[in-house]
Scaffold this motif. Structure first.
Motif, mmCIF file in Angstrom:
data_model
loop_
_atom_site.group_PDB
_atom_site.id
_atom_site.type_symbol
_atom_site.label_atom_id
_atom_site.label_comp_id
_atom_site.label_asym_id
_atom_site.label_seq_id
_atom_site.Cartn_x
_atom_site.Cartn_y
_atom_site.Cartn_z
ATOM 1 N N CYS A 51 31.033 -2.954 -22.777
ATOM 2 C CA CYS A 51 31.923 -3.931 -22.152
ATOM 3 C C CYS A 51 31.284 -4.707 -20.999
ATOM 4 O O CYS A 51 31.631 -5.863 -20.767
ATOM 5 N N ALA A 52 30.393 -4.059 -20.284
ATOM 6 C CA ALA A 52 29.837 -4.651 -19.063
ATOM 7 C C ALA A 52 29.045 -5.927 -19.320
ATOM 8 O O ALA A 52 28.966 -6.792 -18.447
ATOM 9 N N SER A 53 28.496 -6.083 -20.511
ATOM 10 C CA SER A 53 27.709 -7.288 -20.788
ATOM 11 C C SER A 53 28.572 -8.553 -20.728
ATOM 12 O O SER A 53 28.067 -9.615 -20.384
ATOM 13 N N CYS A 54 29.852 -8.442 -21.009
ATOM 14 C CA CYS A 54 30.750 -9.600 -20.928
ATOM 15 C C CYS A 54 31.621 -9.559 -19.671
ATOM 16 O O CYS A 54 31.772 -10.562 -18.982
ATOM 17 N N HIS A 55 32.227 -8.402 -19.410
ATOM 18 C CA HIS A 55 33.173 -8.291 -18.297
ATOM 19 C C HIS A 55 32.490 -7.926 -16.983
ATOM 20 O O HIS A 55 33.152 -7.859 -15.949
ATOM 21 N N LEU A 56 31.192 -7.691 -17.028
ATOM 22 C CA LEU A 56 30.318 -7.379 -15.899
ATOM 23 C C LEU A 56 30.589 -5.983 -15.338
ATOM 24 O O LEU A 56 31.635 -5.389 -15.583
ATOM 25 N N SER A 57 29.624 -5.474 -14.621
ATOM 26 C CA SER A 57 29.672 -4.071 -14.187
ATOM 27 C C SER A 57 30.821 -3.777 -13.238
ATOM 28 O O SER A 57 31.318 -2.660 -13.201
ATOM 29 N N GLY A 58 31.267 -4.759 -12.490
ATOM 30 C CA GLY A 58 32.390 -4.566 -11.572
ATOM 31 C C GLY A 58 33.716 -5.012 -12.147
ATOM 32 O O GLY A 58 34.714 -5.095 -11.430
ATOM 33 N N GLY A 59 33.745 -5.333 -13.439
ATOM 34 C CA GLY A 59 34.977 -5.747 -14.089
ATOM 35 C C GLY A 59 35.457 -7.134 -13.696
ATOM 36 O O GLY A 59 36.574 -7.526 -14.031
ATOM 37 N N GLU A 60 34.614 -7.912 -13.019
ATOM 38 C CA GLU A 60 35.059 -9.216 -12.526
ATOM 39 C C GLU A 60 35.114 -10.306 -13.591
ATOM 40 O O GLU A 60 35.703 -11.357 -13.382
ATOM 41 N N GLY A 61 34.500 -10.075 -14.746
ATOM 42 C CA GLY A 61 34.517 -11.070 -15.812
ATOM 43 C C GLY A 61 33.743 -12.315 -15.423
ATOM 44 O O GLY A 61 33.088 -12.371 -14.381
ATOM 45 N N ILE A 62 33.839 -13.350 -16.267
ATOM 46 C CA ILE A 62 33.201 -14.635 -16.006
ATOM 47 C C ILE A 62 34.274 -15.697 -16.154
ATOM 48 O O ILE A 62 34.851 -15.862 -17.244
ATOM 49 N N LYS A 63 34.590 -16.365 -15.067
ATOM 50 C CA LYS A 63 35.683 -17.333 -15.026
ATOM 51 C C LYS A 63 35.632 -18.295 -16.216
ATOM 52 O O LYS A 63 34.580 -18.827 -16.542
ATOM 53 N N ALA A 64 36.767 -18.441 -16.865
ATOM 54 C CA ALA A 64 36.982 -19.340 -18.000
ATOM 55 C C ALA A 64 36.260 -18.895 -19.276
ATOM 56 O O ALA A 64 36.363 -19.563 -20.294
ATOM 57 N N VAL A 65 35.535 -17.778 -19.232
ATOM 58 C CA VAL A 65 34.827 -17.305 -20.416
ATOM 59 C C VAL A 65 35.314 -15.910 -20.821
ATOM 60 O O VAL A 65 35.836 -15.723 -21.912
ATOM 61 N N PHE A 66 35.104 -14.930 -19.946
ATOM 62 C CA PHE A 66 35.525 -13.551 -20.200
ATOM 63 C C PHE A 66 36.460 -13.119 -19.081
ATOM 64 O O PHE A 66 36.076 -13.156 -17.915
ATOM 65 N N PRO A 67 37.668 -12.690 -19.415
ATOM 66 C CA PRO A 67 38.648 -12.388 -18.367
ATOM 67 C C PRO A 67 38.253 -11.186 -17.514
ATOM 68 O O PRO A 67 37.564 -10.278 -17.983
ATOM 69 N N PRO A 68 38.722 -11.200 -16.268
ATOM 70 C CA PRO A 68 38.447 -10.059 -15.403
ATOM 71 C C PRO A 68 39.276 -8.855 -15.828
ATOM 72 O O PRO A 68 40.397 -8.984 -16.330
ATOM 73 N N LEU A 69 38.717 -7.679 -15.622
ATOM 74 C CA LEU A 69 39.459 -6.437 -15.791
ATOM 75 C C LEU A 69 39.810 -5.886 -14.412
ATOM 76 O O LEU A 69 40.700 -5.057 -14.269
ATOM 77 N N GLN A 70 39.136 -6.382 -13.402
ATOM 78 C CA GLN A 70 39.343 -6.005 -12.010
ATOM 79 C C GLN A 70 40.671 -6.590 -11.529
ATOM 80 O O GLN A 70 40.913 -7.786 -11.694
ATOM 81 N N ASN A 71 41.543 -5.742 -10.985
ATOM 82 C CA ASN A 71 42.863 -6.188 -10.515
ATOM 83 C C ASN A 71 43.553 -7.062 -11.554
ATOM 84 O O ASN A 71 44.096 -8.114 -11.242
ATOM 85 N N SER A 72 43.535 -6.653 -12.782
ATOM 86 C CA SER A 72 44.011 -7.470 -13.896
ATOM 87 C C SER A 72 45.482 -7.237 -14.206
ATOM 88 O O SER A 72 45.893 -6.120 -14.514
ATOM 89 N N ASN A 73 46.261 -8.310 -14.173
ATOM 90 C CA ASN A 73 47.663 -8.183 -14.563
ATOM 91 C C ASN A 73 47.772 -7.848 -16.048
ATOM 92 O O ASN A 73 48.694 -7.161 -16.470
#
Length: 144
Positions: A51-73
């Motif tokens: 998962c980290a390759s898209c959502h990144l190691s801190g779960g922050e995602g990439i704006k407009a590309v891969f949604p954040p999992l960090q503090n995610s509604n």
């Protein structure tokens, strides 16, 4: 001199307050059952491998590309949909934290146990606090 002493005292008090807040978070995590702790640990490995390759190691995602999992509604409000997305992939627009995402998430080929583990990890990381344990049986019950 008196102002300097007061400022130093405030800094120390603020530092102590933050330390106790951190300990409260640690204590909350310690309250997990041994099985849940193991699941979260296994889930961290799954997350880092898949998962980290898209959502990144801190779960922050990439704006407009891969949604954040960090503090995610989305994570907090849509547990079944989140499990479904990991199990079967996701296509089409979704809205996470008020932002629209319309990208493809492929099915990752994970076992039901791996999906439960990674959900337990995500549910309890980066500001997410979903206390219900996701079980292998719950994942197995989700159908396409």
């Amino acid at each position: 001199m008196k102002k300097l002493l007061t400022a130093c005292l405030l800094v120390v008090l603020c530092g102590c307050k933050n330390s106790s807040e951190e300990k409260t978070e640690e204590t909350a995590r310690v309250e997990f059952s041994p099985e849940m702790k193991e699941s979260i640990s296994r889930g961290a490995q799954v997350y880092n491998n898949f998962c980290a390759s898209c959502h990144l190691s801190g779960g922050e995602g990439i704006k407009a590309v891969f949604p954040p999992l960090q503090n995610s509604n989305w994570i907090k409000e849509k547990q079944e949909e989140s499990i479904h997305a990991i199990k079967f992939g996701l296509r089409g627009p979704i809205k996470v934290n008020g932002e629209k995402y319309d990208n493809l998430m492929p099915a990752l080929g994970l076992s039901d146990r791996e999906i439960a583990d990674v959900m337990n990890y995500i549910n309890n990381s980066w500001g997410n606090s979903v206390s219900n344990e996701v079980t292998e049986e719950e994942v197995a019950a989700i159908k396409k």
